[in-house]
Design a protein around this motif. Structure first.
Motif, short mmCIF file in Angstrom:
data_model
loop_
_atom_site.label_atom_id
_atom_site.label_comp_id
_atom_site.label_asym_id
_atom_site.label_seq_id
_atom_site.Cartn_x
_atom_site.Cartn_y
_atom_site.Cartn_z
N LYS A 39 0.85 -1.19 0.00
CA LYS A 39 0.00 0.00 0.00
C LYS A 39 0.89 1.24 0.00
O LYS A 39 1.50 1.58 1.02
N ILE A 40 0.97 1.90 -1.14
CA ILE A 40 1.91 3.00 -1.31
C ILE A 40 1.27 4.33 -0.92
O ILE A 40 0.19 4.68 -1.40
N ILE A 41 1.98 5.07 -0.07
CA ILE A 41 1.64 6.46 0.24
C ILE A 41 2.76 7.30 -0.34
O ILE A 41 3.91 7.23 0.12
N LEU A 42 2.45 8.06 -1.35
CA LEU A 42 3.47 8.82 -2.08
C LEU A 42 3.47 10.27 -1.65
O LEU A 42 2.42 10.94 -1.66
N ILE A 43 4.63 10.77 -1.23
CA ILE A 43 4.82 12.18 -0.92
C ILE A 43 5.60 12.80 -2.06
O ILE A 43 6.77 12.45 -2.30
N THR A 44 4.97 13.70 -2.79
CA THR A 44 5.61 14.28 -3.97
C THR A 44 4.98 15.63 -4.26
O THR A 44 4.12 16.11 -3.51
N ASP A 45 5.42 16.26 -5.34
CA ASP A 45 4.81 17.52 -5.78
C ASP A 45 3.97 17.24 -7.03
O ASP A 45 3.84 16.09 -7.47
N GLU A 46 3.39 18.28 -7.59
CA GLU A 46 2.48 18.07 -8.73
C GLU A 46 3.19 17.44 -9.92
O GLU A 46 2.63 16.57 -10.59
N ALA A 47 4.43 17.86 -10.18
CA ALA A 47 5.16 17.28 -11.30
C ALA A 47 5.44 15.80 -11.07
O ALA A 47 5.34 14.98 -11.99
N GLY A 48 5.79 15.45 -9.84
CA GLY A 48 6.03 14.05 -9.52
C GLY A 48 4.76 13.23 -9.63
O GLY A 48 4.76 12.12 -10.15
#
Length: 608
Positions: free
Chosen positions: A541-550
């Motif tokens: 279960k992936i929780i991704l912390i990124t910005d809009e481009a990512g």
């Protein structure tokens, strides 16, 4: 920066403003001032140095009036002179300000076309001049402030007082905190409850984007869209000698939300924002240009600050860095180069293992530098040079604002080293400094993801094990995220370099394993996202912390995405701290643990 007070009422305010400022001295400052209205006219007294200098001025040249504002300033734009001290004023308005107005140059260029020119080197004066132009055009004070706030970019707290109106203060908050105090026929304004403790225990805290119209008997608060809102009134338990939680449930939450202000404070010490360059105030007994290696040692969260700094020093200054946890370093007895530099990081300045490592390096003929929050501490006293982080008291055991302040100071030192070693030219230095200056505002925006993080944390609280992944400079942030979750929620968590996934940790991944991936868009994001897909293929279960481009480059398989503002890769690690801190905090809250004083932990580890 750094402390704001205001009073509008029925009795003399000058002495009370100075007394309130004394209760904000713990924040640090290098000049101070107050302004009042006397017969409707603005009167000011300002002084360099400590409040005693201002008080002495007021003895010989007193101010009268029943409305006033005051400020203790830590210089950001412009030297700590009387001319640059707050309050700033035109004939029509006086203003005090904490924070940074990022676009002050553009504001001043626009104002110059209409003949409005600054008399100081500060960013604050651009706000006073913009409001004045609005007033000169016939706009009423409330609307003049509303119009001005729409033009400002940055993290700030502001208070305004207007010529001819002894019953009006206006306050605004975007990032930096402000509290309104309720009295009998009198109202108060302060950066925190400590300043207002002798006046009232009834407080309301402005939320981010709020601005308030304050009279002796009323307050009207509007949000960033101009809608009238209610903010809960509460009874503060603080005394003049204590720090309280404000409108937060825990000190940790308060300290997370203080970061736009505390980062600004740290920046003001290391960066000449007007010149867009790093300006180190400390006398350094070493020359960055002549160093062949930097040794960093620390414990816990401070070690992760040093791990991020390793990337910065090596990339932007081409200075090789050795880093080790102090508890291992002290027993490893590594050979040290005579005249080299060792840097020790400790919030308290009393960490026993770090102190022992410092003493070993000093005995080996190293120059000893320390990065601390307590400048009277043992580590500070035994260092050749002390770099303060200036984030104020941190009560929560799990460090938050101290880490972001440490990273801010380390980023500044890395830029200084890059310039000294000829790796960075003036233009490159200015680019990096501008990135740093943008951080407080970006952190404020990142905090706006809290509601979403609360919902994710409720699900995370049911996990038994959590894996954090990061690559490059995000690897230490992944380790810090795992540490925070362990510290306060007691959930087992590990932080790994994303490239190490297939070298062991992937064996743990199944449908019950949350995997938190810290991957803002940078030159390594594609590789990190590839690792993420390997997790998704195995049901993690992936929780991704990124910005809009990512986020735009992500394929299938992400359970949750937490967005942070898109910023320069240089400062992205500081921004990525915010969601990992909030995620740990709200997971712990959901589990009902003691967030501020987790079991088995101490704020300062002073024994081995």
């Amino acid at each position: 920066m750094c402390g704001i007070v205001g009073i509008v009422g029925s009795g003399p305010v000058a002495d009370r403003l100075v007394d309130a400022l004394r209760r904000l001295e713990y924040r640090g400052y290098d000049s101070a001032g107050i302004a009042t209205l006397d017969g409707g006219l603005i009167g000011r007294r300002r002084a360099e140095g400590k409040l005693g200098n201002l008080a002495q001025k007021l003895v010989g040249d007193p101010l009268v009036g029943r409305i006033g504002i005051g400020h203790t300033r830590w210089a950001t734009h412009g030297a700590p002179t009387e001319q640059n001290a707050h309050p700033h004023a035109t004939e029509r308005v006086a203003i005090v300000h904490n924070g940074i107005i990022e676009n002050f140059r553009q504001l001043l260029e626009d104002l110059a076309r209409d003949g409005y020119s600054p008399k100081t080197q500060t960013d604050t004066e651009s706000v006073a001049l913009w409001v004045t132009r609005e007033l000169d055009r016939g706009v009423a004070p409330e609307q003049a402030v509303a119009n001005t706030l729409k033009q400002l970019r940055g993290a700030f707290a502001l208070a305004f007082m207007f010529k001819g109106d002894e019953n009006l203060l206006i306050a605004a908050r975007s990032g930096a905190p402000l509290a309104i105090g309720f009295g009998e026929g009198e109202m108060y304004l302060g950066s925190d409850a400590m300043a207002l403790a002798p006046f009232t225990a009834k407080l309301a805290y402005l939320e981010d984007g709020d601005w308030a119209v304050i009279t002796p008997t009323s307050v009207v608060i509007r949000d960033m869209d101009g809608a009238v809102v209610e903010r809960a009134r509460q009874l503060s338990q603080v005394s003049a000698l204590l720090v309280d939680r404000g409108n937060h449930r825990h000190f940790m939450a308060k300290e997370i939300y203080e970061q736009p202000e505390t980062i600004s404070h740290t920046l003001s010490h290391y960066v000449d924002m007007g010149a867009e360059k790093v300006s180190i105030r400390e006398t350094m007994p070493f020359d960055f240009a002549k160093l062949t290696r930097l040794t960093i040692s620390a414990c816990g969260t401070a070690y992760f600050a040093g791990a991020v700094a390793k990337y910065w020093f090596e990339r932007y200054a081409r200075l090789p860095v050795d880093i080790d946890v102090a508890s291992e370093f002290r027993y490893r007895e590594p050979p040290m180069e005579m005249g080299g530099l060792s840097l020790f990081i400790s919030q308290s300045g009393e960490t026993a293992d770090t102190l022992a490592a410092l003493r070993y390096c000093a005995a080996q003929g190293q120059h000893v530098a320390s990065l601390v929050n307590t400048q009277e501490s043992t580590i500070a006293r035994e260092s050749d040079v002390v770099f303060p982080i200036l984030c104020g008291p941190e009560i929560g055991v799990a460090s938050t604002k101290a880490l972001s302040a440490q990273l801010t100071a380390l980023a500044s030192l890395a830029i200084a080293a890059g310039r000294a070693r000829g790796v960075l030219n003036a233009e490159q230095e200015a680019d990096l400094v501008r990135a740093l200056i943008s951080v407080p505002n970006a952190v404020s925006r990142a905090l706006g993801q809290e509601d979403r993080i609360v919902e994710i944390a409720k699900k995370l609280s049911k996990a038994k094990d959590v894996l954090y992944l990061g690559r490059g400079v995000m690897f230490p942030i992944a380790m810090e995220g795992a540490l925070k979750l362990k510290e306060i929620s007691y959930i087992h968590a590990e932080g790994y370099a994303a490239g190490e996934l297939k070298h062991g940790p992937i064996a743990l991944v199944d449908e019950a394993m949350p995997v938190i991936v810290v991957a803002p868009s940078d030159e390594l994001v594609d590789k990190t996202l590839s690792n993420m897909q390997e997790v998704a293929a195995r049901g993690g279960k992936i929780i991704l912390i990124t910005d809009e481009a990512g986020a735009a480059t992500v394929g299938q398989g992400v359970a949750e995405t937490i967005l942070i503002p898109q910023v320069s890769n240089f400062v992205a690690p500081i921004l990525a701290l915010i969601p990992v801190q909030l995620l740990a905090y709200h997971t712990a809250v959901a589990m009902g643990t003691d967030v501020d004083q987790p079991r088995n932990l101490a704020k300062s580890v002073t024994v081995e």
